[in-house]
Every structure is written in structure tokens, then in C-alpha cells.
Design a protein around this motif. Structure first.
Motif, short mmCIF file in Angstrom:
data_model
loop_
_atom_site.label_atom_id
_atom_site.label_comp_id
_atom_site.label_asym_id
_atom_site.label_seq_id
_atom_site.Cartn_x
_atom_site.Cartn_y
_atom_site.Cartn_z
N ARG A 37 0.81 -1.18 -0.06
CA ARG A 37 0.02 0.11 0.15
C ARG A 37 0.87 1.19 -0.03
O ARG A 37 0.51 2.08 -1.05
N THR A 38 1.76 1.25 0.95
CA THR A 38 2.87 2.49 0.86
C THR A 38 3.66 2.68 -0.44
O THR A 38 3.52 3.70 -1.00
N PHE A 40 2.44 1.84 -3.53
CA PHE A 40 1.37 2.24 -4.36
C PHE A 40 1.28 3.65 -4.10
O PHE A 40 1.18 4.46 -5.03
N LEU A 41 1.05 4.06 -2.72
CA LEU A 41 0.85 5.65 -2.57
C LEU A 41 2.08 6.57 -2.93
O LEU A 41 1.76 7.52 -3.80
N VAL A 42 3.24 6.02 -2.66
CA VAL A 42 4.41 6.68 -3.10
C VAL A 42 4.59 6.80 -4.58
O VAL A 42 5.01 7.91 -5.26
N ARG A 44 2.21 6.52 -7.01
CA ARG A 44 1.50 7.35 -7.57
C ARG A 44 1.77 8.87 -7.02
O ARG A 44 1.60 9.87 -7.96
N VAL A 97 -10.91 13.93 0.22
CA VAL A 97 -10.30 12.72 0.96
C VAL A 97 -11.65 11.82 1.92
O VAL A 97 -12.00 10.75 1.78
N ILE A 100 -14.20 10.22 -0.52
CA ILE A 100 -13.50 8.92 -0.93
C ILE A 100 -13.64 7.98 0.35
O ILE A 100 -13.71 6.73 0.09
N ASP A 101 -13.04 8.36 1.51
CA ASP A 101 -13.08 7.41 2.59
C ASP A 101 -14.44 7.00 3.16
O ASP A 101 -14.70 5.99 3.75
N LYS A 308 -15.91 1.34 -5.35
CA LYS A 308 -15.19 2.58 -6.05
C LYS A 308 -13.64 2.42 -6.20
O LYS A 308 -13.10 2.95 -6.94
N ALA A 312 -11.65 2.72 -9.44
CA ALA A 312 -10.32 3.70 -9.40
C ALA A 312 -9.05 3.03 -10.18
O ALA A 312 -8.37 3.48 -10.99
N LEU A 316 -6.64 3.15 -13.92
CA LEU A 316 -5.48 3.08 -14.20
C LEU A 316 -4.81 1.99 -14.96
O LEU A 316 -3.65 1.89 -15.14
N LEU A 326 -7.98 -1.31 1.64
CA LEU A 326 -7.56 -0.28 0.83
C LEU A 326 -6.93 -0.90 -0.39
O LEU A 326 -6.40 -1.93 -0.25
N PRO A 327 -7.19 -0.40 -1.62
CA PRO A 327 -6.76 -0.80 -2.92
C PRO A 327 -5.18 -1.08 -2.99
O PRO A 327 -4.52 0.15 -2.81
N PHE B 52 -4.25 12.20 -7.33
CA PHE B 52 -3.58 11.35 -6.57
C PHE B 52 -4.48 10.71 -5.67
O PHE B 52 -4.38 9.44 -5.31
N THR B 56 -5.67 6.57 -5.76
CA THR B 56 -5.20 5.65 -4.57
C THR B 56 -6.35 5.49 -3.71
O THR B 56 -6.23 4.70 -2.86
N ARG B 57 -7.57 6.01 -3.91
CA ARG B 57 -8.50 6.17 -2.51
C ARG B 57 -8.05 6.37 -1.38
O ARG B 57 -8.15 5.73 -0.40
N LEU B 58 -7.10 7.48 -1.27
CA LEU B 58 -6.74 7.85 0.02
C LEU B 58 -7.44 8.03 1.13
O LEU B 58 -8.37 8.44 0.83
#
Lengths: 332, 332
Positions: A37-38, A40-42, A44, A97, A100-101, A308, A312, A316, A326-327, B52, B56-58
Motif C-alpha cells: 500500500r505504501t 502504491f501511494l508513493v 502515484r 479525501v 473517498i473514505d 469505488k 479507480a 489506471l 484499501l486498494p 492522486f 489511490t482512494r487515499l
């Protein structure tokens, strides 16, 4: 000064750096991260930061100004001054956010920004509590209910409520604050109902004497939020809801600096009638805010979020799997 | 507390906010900015920040961690600790921005990151200066020349040079620093030549006891930069060049945490021979760094930048005009 011998990592060597391939190279180095997950976040984040610089041809001078700005936002921040959150709010990121959350389909009440004025010291009180000691305020009786997706009342929900006073100030903006004012924690009763005595909210500026205020001025934006009352609902088994209600007709309704207003959260105030007056001991004619909040269960919220998330990652062009809700890209 | 009556702006009302249209709404509000370059920068920033989060669905919890991280980076920053620059460096953004701001075609010397160790108190000295008082160092004689695109020497260039000591420490990392060490400001002579006595640079970790160090650990990245000597060249009429040279074979050559190494900046060290020894009064056999730096004129640099800028905005599907050397969409 003495220094320990540095440890050598074995990683794939980067290619010769160019303006075009540096993004790929940075992500190659970051791909050593063990947590998918980290990673992927970093990945993007780097892709978008770099695309921003490349598309705008960001100059060194401009980026230095950006760095100085971020440092200033960090340095003015304290436990009582959440300037970085305010920056996120004014860029619309906090609202996004939250959406989304806590995604909502139309049957559920929408969320909005928490804002910088929530505290954890609000008195735990009974329904009927008088929120404010403010003598100048126009009184507002808040009488709300909470139901689930089937329309059944939800009892014993923790209802955290807070608002500013008749001048638009929250208690924590008062440097001489001795105790909480304008906030309470209530519980919904067996009919899913909670009620308290508030004041009609008025517009107020977000704190605009810091770096974020300077940014708004540079963007020719005003700092004034439309008046609102904050609500936060928590109960085991239900998705936490952070939201607010906005009395209709505020001059800043369509230009909120933190993008918190949603059509479904704008309310028409009524007036307390004889029945309500007698039942709740509130003067007839007092301004009245009535609303029914609909909370999704944790499972309902998770299902919406998962669908969702898959959508998303499809966008991509990568297959998703869900880890801890979390995806991440599914590389298998 | 008393508050002035808020000023009402007249702006187009936003649409009802959704996860999808919030970006458009934020940019609508920001479109009030009078300066076209700022407007363009903020528009692209918001587009990428939001993309972003959407991709990522942050989650709120993750973004809160991001906010806490940025605040920590701001709060540890001082005049002598440039943690926000370090963050930008370790994400490859500093290197990218430098490449964009000072684009080079193959005939010119490439730039690289300034890094956090440049100061403005280096002694202004003659060629031949001894940069270090470090008794443990392996001596290095640096003998370089500066030419223009036609190969003609450029005289009287201000040459700012700095490097760490034999342990990899810069002077400003010494808490007892009394005066500059390991840095100087020289001038190229009438043959475009400058020279000084340095030490063979060694790898060293970037400051990794703060938030950026924690980030690198989370990403399983090492903090060690390959050894290098920094150079900054300035002369009226020429594009400023910030660069560094890296002796070949360093273990961190292909995994630099700040992405500063470029193939064209890797050098093979030689040794001082009898001719150089006699001319510059340096012992035969001393390690030798020779390099020819090629500087573009301001006009040459502007032309490269303008063509890259037009290319970038073409990529966005918008016509560009250049204002103060920087691109903005041409809306006419």
C-alpha cells in the motif's frame, strides 16, 4: 565526529537520469518498500508531483517559494492551530479525501470537512443541553433523528456537536478560554432522536493571518465560511459520519473556502410550534433545525468503498486487490 | 472579540460538490487569481493532488499521517537544516525542477541538485586555495576549465565550490563550527581556468535523523550519497549552472538518495604529472580531477527552455504563451 560504515543495499541500478526518465528511476528506488500500500501511494505521489513540475515547467525560484511556504505552514502549526489541515481544506483535498473514505450513495447522509475546531474536551451531556453562554445569539433549537438504511431509528449513537458563537468565533479562538463553550457530546435516545439548544450559526472567516491566508489573498479568494453546525456520529457497527448543516441563504453558500457545502446539507430553518414547545420546553417561535441523518452500517460503507476502489484502479489500467480495506495493484 | 463585516466577492457559484466535480469547483474558485502564471500553477497542482487522492482512494487516516509528516518536516527546519528541501530532493523533485529550469542540450554541462550544504559565507579566494584543514584526507587537485558553446574560454566566472571532509561531513554539520571549511569562491582566469586543492570526496549519508530519514527507512532506502564535489558558476550573460562531479566507482553511484548522479558528471580521477606539478606547485602523484564545463549563454538557455515549455503545454492540449520566461495557457 565519527561515522559508522554505511550499509550497502542491493538494488537495481538506475538508468542515466533525464527529465523524462527520472520518475521511473525514483519509483525504481522506492520499489524496495516492503508494504504494497505504501509502495502504491508513493508511486502515484511521485508520478503526480513530477507531472505537475513537467507540465508547468516549474522554475527553481517558484519551487523554492513553494518549499518556503510549506515550511511556514509547518512552523505556525500547533496543537490549537492546524494550518496544514487548513491548507488541505482550502485546496479541496480534505473534502475529497472524506468523500473517498466515506463514500455515500444517495440514500445516506453525506459527510463534510471536520475543520480545525473540533476538540476532545466537550462535556458529555443529556439531550436538551444549552450549548452556548452567548447572550447576543439568536437561539436555535436543534431536533434531529438518526436512522439506518431501512428507516429504523438508531439509538445510543454518540453525537458530537459544535459550532461558533453569534460573532462566528469558536471557543478555542478565545485566548482566555477556561472551559469548553459551544460544544457537547450527546446520545440519541430510544427513538433515535437527539436535541439541544444552539444558536443560529453565522458566517466567519477561517484563520487568515498565516500562510494560508496569504495564499487565499494571492488567489483573490475570500476566507468566509457560510454559517453551519458541526455533527459527528459514532456507533459500533456503523460507519463514522462527520458532517455539518448549513442554513439556506448564506452569502457564502456557493463560495465556501473549504468546499464543505453540499446541496443535501443545506437546510431551511423552521420555528418551534406549540407541540414541540410543550414537549421540549422551548419557547414558541424559537428558530428550529430539524434533520434526519441516515447512517450506513460498516458493511454497507465497506461495500461502496470497495466498488469505488476497484473502479479507480481499473481507471489506471491495473487489477486491484483490497488489503485492509484499501486498494493496491494486484501484481500476481 | 469583535470582527469586521466580511467582504463579499462576486464569483460564479460552484456546482453541488461530488467526488468527481470537486476539482473543477476548486479551480473555479481559484480562477479569480489575477496572475495567469499563479493561476496555471495552482490549477495543475489541484488537478494532480486530487487525481492522486482519487486514484489511490487515499484514506482520511493516511492523509492525516501525510499532514503530520509535512508539519514535522516544517517544524524541524531551521536556517541550517533544510528538511523540506531534503524531502524534495529524496522524491526526485529538486533534480527534476533543476533539469526543467536549466535544460541542457548535449553540448552543455548538465546541472544537478544544490543540496542542503551550500552557504553564503565561503571565503573569496585566489586560485590554488586549500579548501580543507582536514589532516586525514586524501588530497585532490582540481583543475578545471570553463568554455562557451563555441569552445572559447570564459574568464572571470564566479566559481562557488564546496565539499565534505574525509569523513563525509560538511563544515555546517559541526556544531562547533567557527568558520567556513571545505568551501571557497574563486574566479576563472583569462584562459577560463580555475584550480584549487580539495580532498577526494567520500560517500556520506544525508541527514537521516528526522522525518525524511524515517521516510527513507519506511521505503527501505539507504541515505548514502556517492562522494562528489559541488560547483556553482555565475557570470552575467550566462545561465547559472549548479552541478557536481562524482568520481567513478562509488558504491552508491546508481542509488543516490537525491538522484543527483548523471553519467556525464561521473569522472575518472587522474594523477598530477611533472608538468602540472611544476606549473601549479602540487606534489607529483596527487589525485587529479580535470573537467571542462560548458556554459550556455542566457539566450541559448532561454531558447531551449522556451521550446521545452511549448512542447509541455502542447502535451496538455493548450496553446502556450511565455510570460517572464515561463509558460501559461494562451486563452486569447
Amino acid at each position: 565526529m565519527v561515522r559508522a560504515k554505511p550499509v550497502l543495499h542491493s538494488i537495481p541500478p538506475m538508468k542515466d537520469l533525464t527529465t523524462e526518465n527520472i520518475t521511473e528511476n525514483v519509483n525504481l528506488l522506492n520499489s524496495q518498500c516492503d508494504d504494497p500500500r505504501t509502495r502504491f501511494l508513493v508511486e502515484r505521489l511521485v508520478v503526480h508531483l513530477h507531472a505537475f513540475a513537467r507540465e508547468t515547467r516549474l522554475s527553481s525560484k517558484e519551487w523554492q517559494a513553494g518549499i518556503d511556504f510549506l515550511v511556514a505552514v509547518g512552523q505556525i502549526s500547533t496543537d490549537l492551530r492546524a494550518e496544514m489541515i487548513l491548507l488541505s481544506d482550502t485546496l479541496g483535498l480534505s473534502m475529497l479525501v472524506d468523500s473517498i473514505d466515506h463514500p455515500r450513495t444517495s440514500q445516506f447522509t453525506e459527510g463534510t470537512v471536520l475543520g480545525p475546531f473540533h476538540t476532545h474536551d466537550a462535556p458529555v451531556t443529556d439531550n436538551g443541553f444549552v450549548l452556548h453562554s452567548d447572550p447576543d445569539a439568536t437561539r436555535l433549537f436543534v431536533l434531529c433523528s438518526i436512522t439506518d438504511s431501512k428507516g429504523s431509528p438508531i439509538r445510543d449513537v454518540k453525537c458530537d456537536v459544535w459550532e461558533g458563537d453569534s460573532k462566528g468565533f469558536y471557543d478555542i479562538q478565545n485566548p482566555n478560554r477556561m472551559e469548553p463553550d459551544g460544544r457537547a457530546v450527546l446520545r440519541s435516545n430510544e427513538d433515535g432522536i437527539f436535541f439541544f439548544n444552539a444558536v443560529v450559526p453565522v458566517p466567519y472567516p477561517i484563520p487568515d493571518d498565516g500562510p494560508v491566508g496569504k495564499m487565499l489573498k494571492a488567489l483573490n479568494r475570500h476566507p468566509n465560511r457560510p454559517g453551519h453546525v458541526h455533527f459527528m456520529f459514532e456507533k459500533l457497527g456503523y460507519d463514522k459520519l462527520i458532517t455539518a448543516l448549513y442554513p439556506r441563504g448564506d452569502p457564502y453558500e456557493t463560495s465556501d473556502p473549504v468546499f464543505g457545502v453540499k446541496e443535501s446539507l443545506i437546510v431551511d430553518l423552521g420555528e418551534v410550534d406549540a407541540v414541540i414547545s410543550q414537549k421540549y420546553q422551548v419557547a414558541i417561535g424559537t428558530k428550529l433545525l430539524q434533520y434526519n441523518f441516515v447512517l450506513p452500517s460498516e458493511k454497507e460503507a465497506l461495500d461502496i468503498r470497495a466498488s469505488k476502489a476497484t473502479e479507480a484502479l481499473d481507471g489506471l489500467g491495473v487489477k486491484a486487490k483490497i488489503i485492509n480495506g484499501l486498494p493496491v495493484p494486484d501484481l500476481d
